[in-house]
Motif scaffolding. Structure first.
Motif, PDB file in Angstrom:
ATOM      1  N   SER A  81     -60.463 -21.868  54.694  1.00  0.00           N
ATOM      2  CA  SER A  81     -61.231 -20.892  55.569  1.00  0.00           C
ATOM      3  C   SER A  81     -60.314 -20.128  55.823  1.00  0.00           C
ATOM      4  O   SER A  81     -58.715 -20.840  56.387  1.00  0.00           O
ATOM      5  CB  SER A  81     -62.352 -20.794  56.564  1.00  0.00           C
ATOM      6  OG  SER A  81     -61.687 -21.742  57.909  1.00  0.00           O
ATOM      7  N   PRO A  82     -59.582 -18.697  56.387  1.00  0.00           N
ATOM      8  CA  PRO A  82     -58.612 -18.534  56.978  1.00  0.00           C
ATOM      9  C   PRO A  82     -58.929 -18.408  58.313  1.00  0.00           C
ATOM     10  O   PRO A  82     -57.536 -18.784  59.467  1.00  0.00           O
ATOM     11  CB  PRO A  82     -59.138 -16.506  57.525  1.00  0.00           C
ATOM     12  CG  PRO A  82     -60.652 -16.360  56.129  1.00  0.00           C
ATOM     13  CD  PRO A  82     -60.967 -17.776  55.545  1.00  0.00           C
ATOM     14  N   LEU A  83     -59.404 -18.926  58.858  1.00  0.00           N
ATOM     15  CA  LEU A  83     -59.447 -19.335  60.808  1.00  0.00           C
ATOM     16  C   LEU A  83     -59.090 -21.234  60.587  1.00  0.00           C
ATOM     17  O   LEU A  83     -58.330 -20.765  61.638  1.00  0.00           O
ATOM     18  CB  LEU A  83     -60.952 -19.842  60.886  1.00  0.00           C
ATOM     19  CG  LEU A  83     -61.134 -18.402  61.683  1.00  0.00           C
ATOM     20  CD1 LEU A  83     -63.020 -18.805  62.054  1.00  0.00           C
ATOM     21  CD2 LEU A  83     -60.674 -17.727  62.427  1.00  0.00           C
ATOM     22  N   ARG A  84     -59.094 -22.036  59.821  1.00  0.00           N
ATOM     23  CA  ARG A  84     -58.474 -22.605  59.518  1.00  0.00           C
ATOM     24  C   ARG A  84     -56.954 -22.937  59.017  1.00  0.00           C
ATOM     25  O   ARG A  84     -56.079 -23.250  59.791  1.00  0.00           O
ATOM     26  CB  ARG A  84     -59.467 -23.703  58.221  1.00  0.00           C
ATOM     27  CG  ARG A  84     -58.097 -25.512  58.064  1.00  0.00           C
ATOM     28  CD  ARG A  84     -59.813 -26.500  57.535  1.00  0.00           C
ATOM     29  NE  ARG A  84     -59.135 -27.388  57.978  1.00  0.00           N
ATOM     30  CZ  ARG A  84     -59.299 -28.314  58.999  1.00  0.00           C
ATOM     31  NH1 ARG A  84     -60.658 -28.495  59.429  1.00  0.00           N
ATOM     32  NH2 ARG A  84     -58.286 -29.486  59.107  1.00  0.00           N
ATOM     33  N   VAL A  85     -57.009 -21.754  58.200  1.00  0.00           N
ATOM     34  CA  VAL A  85     -55.429 -22.066  57.555  1.00  0.00           C
ATOM     35  C   VAL A  85     -54.699 -21.602  58.825  1.00  0.00           C
ATOM     36  O   VAL A  85     -53.283 -21.481  59.376  1.00  0.00           O
ATOM     37  CB  VAL A  85     -55.330 -20.275  56.653  1.00  0.00           C
ATOM     38  CG1 VAL A  85     -54.010 -19.528  56.395  1.00  0.00           C
ATOM     39  CG2 VAL A  85     -55.895 -20.781  55.573  1.00  0.00           C
ATOM     40  N   LEU A  86     -55.039 -20.271  59.881  1.00  0.00           N
ATOM     41  CA  LEU A  86     -54.518 -19.504  61.270  1.00  0.00           C
ATOM     42  C   LEU A  86     -54.065 -20.710  62.188  1.00  0.00           C
ATOM     43  O   LEU A  86     -52.895 -21.450  62.539  1.00  0.00           O
ATOM     44  CB  LEU A  86     -55.947 -18.740  61.563  1.00  0.00           C
ATOM     45  CG  LEU A  86     -54.546 -17.913  62.916  1.00  0.00           C
ATOM     46  CD1 LEU A  86     -52.986 -17.300  62.256  1.00  0.00           C
ATOM     47  CD2 LEU A  86     -55.231 -16.463  63.099  1.00  0.00           C
ATOM     48  N   PHE A  87     -55.399 -21.605  62.322  1.00  0.00           N
ATOM     49  CA  PHE A  87     -55.837 -22.329  64.096  1.00  0.00           C
ATOM     50  C   PHE A  87     -55.197 -23.591  63.212  1.00  0.00           C
ATOM     51  O   PHE A  87     -54.317 -24.361  64.584  1.00  0.00           O
ATOM     52  CB  PHE A  87     -57.100 -22.367  64.089  1.00  0.00           C
ATOM     53  CG  PHE A  87     -56.601 -21.397  65.034  1.00  0.00           C
ATOM     54  CD1 PHE A  87     -55.550 -20.649  66.253  1.00  0.00           C
ATOM     55  CD2 PHE A  87     -57.773 -20.329  64.471  1.00  0.00           C
ATOM     56  CE1 PHE A  87     -56.406 -19.889  67.257  1.00  0.00           C
ATOM     57  CE2 PHE A  87     -57.971 -18.581  65.645  1.00  0.00           C
ATOM     58  CZ  PHE A  87     -57.438 -18.473  66.681  1.00  0.00           C
ATOM     59  N   VAL A  88     -55.639 -24.057  62.271  1.00  0.00           N
ATOM     60  CA  VAL A  88     -55.150 -25.553  61.689  1.00  0.00           C
ATOM     61  C   VAL A  88     -53.045 -25.706  60.725  1.00  0.00           C
ATOM     62  O   VAL A  88     -52.214 -26.365  61.262  1.00  0.00           O
ATOM     63  CB  VAL A  88     -55.665 -26.560  60.901  1.00  0.00           C
ATOM     64  CG1 VAL A  88     -55.227 -27.534  60.628  1.00  0.00           C
ATOM     65  CG2 VAL A  88     -56.753 -26.692  61.791  1.00  0.00           C
ATOM     66  N   HIS A  89     -52.923 -24.869  60.060  1.00  0.00           N
ATOM     67  CA  HIS A  89     -52.377 -25.008  59.538  1.00  0.00           C
ATOM     68  C   HIS A  89     -50.712 -24.089  60.437  1.00  0.00           C
ATOM     69  O   HIS A  89     -49.148 -23.729  60.250  1.00  0.00           O
ATOM     70  CB  HIS A  89     -52.695 -24.025  58.265  1.00  0.00           C
ATOM     71  CG  HIS A  89     -53.175 -24.659  57.366  1.00  0.00           C
ATOM     72  ND1 HIS A  89     -52.415 -26.468  56.922  1.00  0.00           N
ATOM     73  CD2 HIS A  89     -54.574 -25.725  57.629  1.00  0.00           C
ATOM     74  CE1 HIS A  89     -53.400 -27.150  55.852  1.00  0.00           C
ATOM     75  NE2 HIS A  89     -54.604 -26.467  56.616  1.00  0.00           N
ATOM     76  N   ALA A  90     -51.150 -22.525  60.520  1.00  0.00           N
ATOM     77  CA  ALA A  90     -50.341 -21.846  61.195  1.00  0.00           C
ATOM     78  C   ALA A  90     -49.469 -22.604  62.260  1.00  0.00           C
ATOM     79  O   ALA A  90     -48.977 -22.425  62.653  1.00  0.00           O
ATOM     80  CB  ALA A  90     -50.728 -20.215  61.091  1.00  0.00           C
ATOM     81  N   LEU A  91     -50.885 -21.704  63.171  1.00  0.00           N
ATOM     82  CA  LEU A  91     -50.339 -21.893  64.578  1.00  0.00           C
ATOM     83  C   LEU A  91     -49.778 -22.763  65.042  1.00  0.00           C
ATOM     84  O   LEU A  91     -48.184 -22.814  65.941  1.00  0.00           O
ATOM     85  CB  LEU A  91     -51.513 -21.568  65.390  1.00  0.00           C
ATOM     86  CG  LEU A  91     -51.172 -21.302  66.880  1.00  0.00           C
ATOM     87  CD1 LEU A  91     -50.794 -20.010  67.428  1.00  0.00           C
ATOM     88  CD2 LEU A  91     -52.743 -21.267  67.569  1.00  0.00           C
ATOM     89  N   PRO A  92     -49.955 -24.169  65.078  1.00  0.00           N
ATOM     90  CA  PRO A  92     -49.414 -25.226  65.603  1.00  0.00           C
ATOM     91  C   PRO A  92     -47.919 -25.498  65.114  1.00  0.00           C
ATOM     92  O   PRO A  92     -46.954 -25.820  65.392  1.00  0.00           O
ATOM     93  CB  PRO A  92     -49.636 -26.742  65.101  1.00  0.00           C
ATOM     94  CG  PRO A  92     -51.697 -26.834  64.610  1.00  0.00           C
ATOM     95  CD  PRO A  92     -51.376 -24.712  64.269  1.00  0.00           C
TER      96      PRO A  92
END
Lengths: 287, 321, 293
Positions: free
Chosen positions: B227-238
């Motif tokens: 999901s886009p949220l998972r991509v953003l907060f789990v993969h990108a942000l950290p």
């Protein structure tokens, strides 16, 4: 319409533009192509010919600086360009997967291998429990020949060698047994052992499953080992497509001839004894 | 690449911090030695007789060589004896604790706002690189960073305290009766400190987020159907945070210096203002105590920031295979 | 491997460096013009300023802006415009001197330890790290407070406090050059370390030095302004922006100009320096040296 029954992915008169400094330029021109069910189709061409763009379009990726000007891309009868993001997501990873060129860079550095598998499996099957997830991930990792799959789950991507990272990326793409696997130069830059391992695995997979593959590479020698058919791409167009041996032995387009002539002769042809019986003999290919 | 395991790195940093504190103590001691006059004259004042001065000098062993006096002073400090303030005639130690606490309160509140604010703005700017909000943000933070904090503070007082009467002009925290009062009083100093700190982190977050969003692993994460949220907060942000954390760490240490000026602007009874005033009054034990405490806070903040950066980086957290 | 041409090899001369200024982004060019204007105002202060900075007009404190006093007068009846114009001299001299000091000493030190490497480098880096782990403002307050505040002392102190920062960056830039052939060639020719540092390395870290000088100028101006505001910079009756803000802030209700004028001067100056830094950083920064673009 009988063709559609055979064809898993059909590209019809596709034209793709990129925007550069406010101007649109075509990188793919009026391109038609079909990936048949259960076949390995090779897509060859030099870098910059539009191979990677085509792969990306086939995966349904959308970008601001890119537009599909004409034509359509259909996956199993579904028009990818009209799908909503949510519907597209349901295809991805499950029915449509990518093995990228640089496996190492495709693994999120902050996540352990186990989490990468767990989230991918869980994205489409939310009810799997931890033990099932781990067991499935282990099964996939041992299938690609990664040593110590159990230990691997607890480690981070950077703790593996480049070849191992590529195998992990492959395992991740395979973990939902997609209908179509798109491989974008998966062995480029890998050592001979890794390359051999990946190619053997793909050949095994093809024999044991009905998985279709689109193998994108500039390396005809590799393509000749595993592909049923091959398409030659040049400057955004498919200049020639046909059975592997037809294209290699009797290239019609001048570009194909140049490409075939440049296959390195120094490289020994694969040992016929190592090849599965179903493959054609290498003599015929490189003769 | 040779990567040392985390515990060893932490021990090294810790040892370096202790060494830094030791160097600070040397500097603090030698700096006040340069002040005109000696301790006896400062204690007894201008009207002191020669005899009383001589007596006090013997009593305080001021004729001992400097290294000896330094050792004695440091020995006292280690036991919590910072001497007596010449101005207030009270033990320095009893002063320092309260002032340090208030400085940490102000700095902590400023950081508490700073971290989510600047990272959030950085992400906002990264959402549409070179879009209108990105350009406006870059301009705003650049100007914010270029105006000295004492100017920002004074104009905030003029505008929000004097004209609009939203906040008190001075942070007289001793008169606060409730936690709400504290927040109300510290609002302006906290805003002032954030003015200067925001720019750098916004820029780092923006740039690294833009890079990360273009990365192969973010692309692959969404191609695996996450999901886009998972991509953003789990993969990108950290993965985008590491430069931002470095920048926040730098800001946290900048804060210790920036806070001195802001405390003076808002008359806030913290260590920084205490240091400035003791230097004006040549109150040597107080100068030493305040400078040491402030430096210790700075070094501690750096240490914590270093360790946080280490722990958040998996490449350093684990040894390469 | 006794190729004589290696011995004759001289350092590469990066093409286009001479026209570097033309390749600056527009924002940095504008900032550069603003900085030139500041320099012109500072140099021509006696000609431009309507009055001497410390002339007191008895009986006219807190005059509002008028034809006689364009920005009004301060609490002592001094012309705010004239003091602001003269104040640009103080800050440019002090800030420039501090940045020049840190860039030259830090640059030399960084090149030297970066070139020599080994134990010297290790020890020097540890020492720089320790110095950097002490808050500069405390350092500065202690030194200036003990020795007695004066403009030259403040400039020197602020400049010296930035030496470790510059040295670290220049050291890294030097290390990436030091292993190249033309350095080996110079060593083989028997050049001394000092000569190699000055003649071979210096031209190749100039870009880094320019960026560092620019960064340090902005930093020093803010630092010196802050010290001036705290009363530890230039002393009264000097026309110094930090000091002027401090003197005027108590009576800001009577007149805002004695504070607003130097504050605006300061803000615009630092904004220009920062924009300029941004531009030169894009030209000479690590991206360029790494050959990324």
């Amino acid at each position: 319409m009988t063709a559609a029954a055979h064809d898993l992915m059909t590209v019809a008169s596709l034209t793709v533009d990129y925007r550069q400094q406010g101007q649109w330029h075509s990188v793919i021109r009026d391109l038609s192509l079909a990936v048949r069910r259960g076949e390995i189709l090779g897509l060859a061409g030099e870098s910059g010919c539009g191979k990677s763009t085509l792969a990306s379009v086939l995966l349904g990726e959308r970008r601001g600086e890119r537009r599909l000007r004409a034509g359509s891309v259909q996956f199993d009868g579904i028009d990818l360009s009209t799908l909503r993001a949510r519907e597209l997501r349901r295809l991805r990873g499950v029915r449509l997967a990518l093995v990228p060129q640089n496996g190492g860079a495709s693994l999120t550095p902050t996540l352990r291998i186990g989490s990468l598998f767990a989230e991918t499996l869980r994205a489409h099957r939310p009810h799997m429990n931890k033990a099932e997830l781990a067991a499935e991930a282990r099964r996939q990792l041992s299938q690609v020949g990664l040593p110590d799959p159990t230990g691997a789950l607890a480690r981070f991507p950077h703790q593996f060698s480049g070849g191992q990272q590529q195998r992990i990326a492959l395992a991740l793409a395979l973990c939902r047994m997609p209908d179509l696997l798109i491989l974008d130069e998966p062995t480029t830059g890998q050592d001979a052992m890794t390359r051999r391992g990946i190619i053997d695995l793909l050949i095994r997979l093809r024999l044991s499953s009905r998985m279709s593959m689109l193998y994108v590479s500039h390396d005809l020698a590799t393509l000749s080992e595993i592909c049923d058919r091959i398409a030659i791409m040049h400057a955004g167009e498919i200049v020639e497509i046909g059975q592997m041996e037809d294209v290699l032995l009797r290239p019609r387009h001048p570009y194909t001839r140049a490409l075939v002539a440049s296959i390195p002769r120094l490289e020994a042809p694969p040992d016929p004894a190592l090849l599965p019986a179903s493959r054609r003999t290498p003599e015929r290919i490189t003769a | 690449m040779r990567v040392a395991p985390i515990p060893r790195l932490i021990v090294t940093r810790l040892a370096l911090s202790v060494l830094s504190l030791f160097v600070v103590s040397l500097i603090v001691f030698s700096a006040v030695e340069l002040l005109p006059g000696d301790t006896a004259e400062r204690i007894l004042g201008r009207e002191a007789t020669k005899e009383s001065l001589a007596a006090l000098r013997t009593q305080l062993r001021l004729s001992d060589p400097a290294p000896e006096r330094y050792a004695r002073w440091l020995g006292g400090i280690v036991q919590g004896d910072f001497g007596r303030s010449l101005v207030a005639d009270r033990p320095v130690f009893s002063y320092i604790a309260g002032y340090l606490g208030r400085t940490l309160l102000l700095g902590g509140l400023a950081l508490l706002i700073h971290i989510p604010l600047s990272i959030g703005l950085g992400l906002l700017a990264a959402a549409r690189p070179d879009g209108a909000s990105d350009l406006a943000l870059s301009a705003a933070v650049l100007i914010g960073m270029s105006i000295p904090e004492f100017v920002v503070g004074i104009f905030l007082i003029m505008l929000l305290a004097n004209d609009l009467q939203l906040f008190p002009p001075l942070a007289l925290i001793d008169q606060a009766k409730s936690f709400g009062d504290v927040i109300h009083m510290l609002a302006l100093p906290v805003i002032t400190l954030n003015f200067a700190m925001t720019a750098y982190v916004v820029r780092q977050t923006r740039n690294s987020m833009i890079e990360v969003l273009k990365s192969d692993y973010v692309r692959m994460a969404s191609l695996r159907g996450l999901s886009p949220l998972r991509v953003l907060f789990v993969h990108a942000l950290p993965n985008a945070l590491s430069p931002a954390i470095n920048a926040i760490a730098l800001n946290a240490s900048w804060l210790v210096g920036g806070i001195v000026v802001v405390e003076v602007v808002f008359n806030y009874p913290g260590l920084g203002r205490l240091l400035v005033e003791s230097i004006r009054f040549h109150d040597v034990p107080m100068i030493q105590g305040a400078a040491l405490a402030l430096s210790a806070a700075y070094i501690a903040v750096n240490l914590v920031a270093d360790i946080a950066t280490l722990l958040l980086n998996p490449k350093l957290r684990t040894r390469t295979a | 491997m006794t190729d004589l041409s290696v011995l004759l090899e001289s350092r590469p001369r990066p093409a286009g460096r001479r026209f570097a200024l033309q390749r600056l982004p527009v924002s940095a060019k504008v900032a550069g013009l603003v900085l030139l204007a500041y320099a012109a105002v500072a140099m021509l202060a006696p000609a431009i300023a309507p009055y001497p900075p410390n002339e007191i007009f008895v009986g006219s404190p807190f005059e509002p802006p008028s034809a006689a006093f364009l920005l009004g007068t301060d609490s002592l009846g001094r012309d705010v415009l004239s003091r602001t114009i003269y104040g640009s001299r103080t800050i440019l001299l002090m800030g420039g001197a501090a940045a020049g000091l840190s860039a030259s000493i830090g640059g030399l030190l960084g090149m030297f330890i970066g070139y020599r490497g080994g134990v010297l480098d290790e020890v020097a880096m540890r020492m720089l790290e320790i110095i950097m782990s002490i808050p500069s403002i405390i350092f500065a307050l202690l030194i200036v407070g003990s020795l007695g505040a004066s403009a030259p002392l403040v400039a020197v102190t602020v400049g010296l406090l930035s030496v470790p920062n510059v040295a670290r960056v220049v050291r890294a830039a030097t290390q990436s050059v030091a292993s190249e052939d033309f350095i080996t060639a110079a060593r083989a020719r028997g050049e001394t370390s000092l000569s190699i540092v000055l003649r071979e390395l210096l031209p190749n870290v100039t870009g880094t030095l320019i960026v560092e000088f620019s960064i340090r100028t902005g930093y020093s101006i803010l630092f010196i302004g802050g010290l001036g505001f705290l009363g530890f910079g230039a002393q009264p009756p000097t026309a110094d922006w930090g000091l002027m803000v401090n003197e005027g802030r108590g009576t800001i209700d009577a007149s805002i100009w004695p504070v607003a004028a130097p504050a605006a001067g300061m803000a615009m100056l630092v904004t220009a320096v920062n924009l300029f830094t941004d531009g030169v950083n894009r030209l000479f920064g690590p991206a360029e040296q790494g050959g990324v673009r």
